[in-house]
Design an enzyme around this catalytic site. Structure first.
Site, PDB file in Angstrom:
ATOM      1  NE  ARG A 165      -2.680   1.048   3.584  1.00 10.06           N
ATOM      2  CZ  ARG A 165      -3.588   1.122   4.562  1.00 10.06           C
ATOM      3  NH1 ARG A 165      -4.860   1.335   4.265  1.00 10.06           N
ATOM      4  NH2 ARG A 165      -3.241   0.969   5.814  1.00 10.06           N
ATOM      5  CG  ASP A 448      -4.476   2.868  10.862  1.00  6.22           C
ATOM      6  OD1 ASP A 448      -5.419   3.598  11.209  1.00  6.22           O
ATOM      7  OD2 ASP A 448      -4.587   2.005   9.959  1.00  6.22           O
TER       8      ASP A 448
END
Length: 531
Positions: A165, A448
């Site tokens: 990612r 996150d």
């Protein structure tokens, strides 16, 4: 280093950096910047224009100009690529050496190797992440922890498929400049991995594959598709080899799912329900529109509330209609030493994954190796020996724009406890982010950047919409400032807040939460504070 014309690296070079910052990789970065940089800036500007339209009373809807794409039943995305046929359990995590080994040993089918929300763009992470992936692909990865003396190595033969990612379109890379300009972080991440690992992954029969974050429109998907074509052409890779799964994690993108698949169809591997960023984007998109778009305390917004249910149902329907994989959302639980905490956490995870499998998802995410088996078990019960559920078309699903926009019916309260939690989680995460750790275990959850964005966005929204808490307190600047100091004191009871990046984290959180103008991404001002 032998740099291509117009390319400048403004950060120090560590051991083996030349293996990643190769002439071909830098040539690809320069090509992507020159060919796509202007369009990227234009698309980012369009995001701001859309927010202005919503603030002025506009809304989101399915696009009239792309109706023909949605109505055309003849097109499909590419067939699943090797290593992406069975995706029943995927693990996510940053690409530091230890976490890479743990992910490869996890037993998951896919590993989302994260250079984005579970990572930070510290220069060392930008280069050493792909370097760790290169060693992993070569079978040369090991790690001796200097703090504990523990040795880590890959011990399993059947390793998950690596899917990288890169950063979103909005994040720059200030350490690599082309023609005097900072480059796009996402294109840098893409180019470094593709150049170092692309051919090795093709030889291994599993890649190169990507997860694409934070997109807000099919035009942004088209930009990624053009990047894939340029990269494949420069490196002599057959067109269509690259595959990408798009995270539908912004509110605008939920109205363009089919169009996003269409733009990437020769490179598409499906869509993912990025639930936490999606909640952040709901707040962000309608932040100034008052009570109709207010969310209650973050932890009370479940996947079964109407607007979230509509989003996930539409995602499965859209993917399977076009032959693509539909991947479920993140389970952020971290196993605890407390058996009672674990019992509750595993029960919630099982319920969540059982619901997703029953709805037709082909797989789902976990954040910790200890949760892989529970996710697998839930999907095994539904899939059995089948690798996926792409043949389950969910033609019973019919989702309207009004369904997606039905935030007002979300049950729950806005409480002082929720406000305090947002402040505490936001500051703790920012401190971790600023010192280079993008995944932070807080209160038995793997936090996150997405959850930190929700935290600070709710504080901003509640303050600027003059919200009254459940106990009657009005959310004011004075209240937020007082709670920040009180939560910092609580954090100081178990952490030394006199050092590290605590002062910067508190100041950054305070500035963006209390600012008159909403900051699009907390990582942008935080990146300016990062060396």
């Amino acid at each position: 280093m032998d740099l291509p014309a117009g390319v400048e690296i403004t950060a120090p070079l560590g051991d083996r950096y030349d293996e990643i910052l190769s002439p071909k990789a830098l040539e690809l970065i320069a090509l992507l910047h020159r060919e796509l940089g202007t369009r990227r800036e234009e698309l980012l500007a369009r995001r701001g224009e859309r927010i202005e339209q919503i603030s002025a009373g506009g809304t989101l809807d399915f696009l009239e100009e792309t109706k023909a794409i949605r109505d055309d039943d003849s097109w499909r995305v590419a067939d699943p690529a090797p290593g992406l046929v069975d995706r029943r359990v995927e693990i996510t995590g940053p690409t530091d050496r230890k976490m890479t080994i743990n992910a490869l040993n996890s037993g998951a089918k896919v590993w989302l190797a994260d250079q984005e929300d579970a990572n930070t763009p510290l220069w060392e992470n930008v280069v050493e992440g792909p370097l760790n992936l290169l060693d992993a692909v070569k079978g040369q990865l090991s790690f001796d922890d200097p703090k504990t003396g523990k040795h880590y190595e890959v011990t399993t033969e059947e390793q998950p498929t690596i899917v990288v990612r890169p950063r979103g379109w909005h994040l720059p890379e200030k350490h690599i400049r082309v023609d005097g300009e900072p480059t796009a972080g996402g294109l840098v991440d893409f180019a470094l991995y593709l150049t170092a690992c692309g051919r090795l992954q093709i030889e291994a029969g599993k890649g190169p594959y990507f997860y694409l974050p934070k997109m807000e429109s099919h035009r942004e998907a088209r930009l990624w598709n053009d990047a894939f074509v340029l990269g494949q052409e420069l490196l002599g890779i057959p067109r269509g080899t690259i595959r990408a799964t798009v995270l539908i994690e912004t509110y605008p993108a939920a109205f363009e799912m089919e169009e996003i698949l269409y733009e990437l169809r020769e490179h598409s591997a499906g869509l993912n329900a990025g639930r936490w960023d999606y909640m952040f984007s709901v707040i962000k998109s309608f932040r100034s529109r008052g009570k109709d778009f207010l969310l209650p305390d973050r932890n009370s917004v479940t996947m079964t509330v109407p607007f979230m249910r509509a989003y996930t149902e539409l995602l499965v329907r859209t993917c399977h209609k076009r032959g693509a994989h539909a991947i479920g959302g993140m389970a952020a639980f971290i196993p605890s030493k407390d058996p009672k905490v674990n019992e509750v956490a595993f029960a919630k995870l099982t319920d969540d994954k059982t619901r997703e499998a029953g709805d037709g998802f082909d797989g789902s995410w976990v954040a910790h190796p200890g949760m892989v088996q529970a996710c697998r078990d839930a999907f095994d019960k539904v899939l059995g020996e089948k690798p996926n559920q792409r043949d389950r078309l969910r033609e019973d699903v019919s989702v309207t724009a009004a369904d997606l926009l039905d935030v007002a019916s979300t049950p729950g309260k806005i409480t002082e406890a929720g406000l305090r939690s947002n402040i505490s989680v936001g500051i703790q995460y920012l401190e971790s982010w600023l010192r280079g750790a993008g995944a932070a275990g807080i209160n038995n959850l793997m936090e996150d950047a997405a959850t930190a964005e929700i935290s600070r966005s709710q504080v901003w929204q509640w303050l600027h919409n003059d919200i009254e808490l459940h106990d009657g307190q009005r959310v004011t600047r004075e209240l937020v400032e007082r709670l920040i100091e009180e939560e910092m004191a609580k954090i100081g009871e178990h952490a030394d807040t006199s050092g590290g990046h605590w002062a910067e984290a508190r100041d950054t959180f305070t500035e963006i939460s209390l600012a008159d103008d909403y900051v699009d991404f907390l990582t942008l001002p935080a990146y300016e504070r990062m060396p």
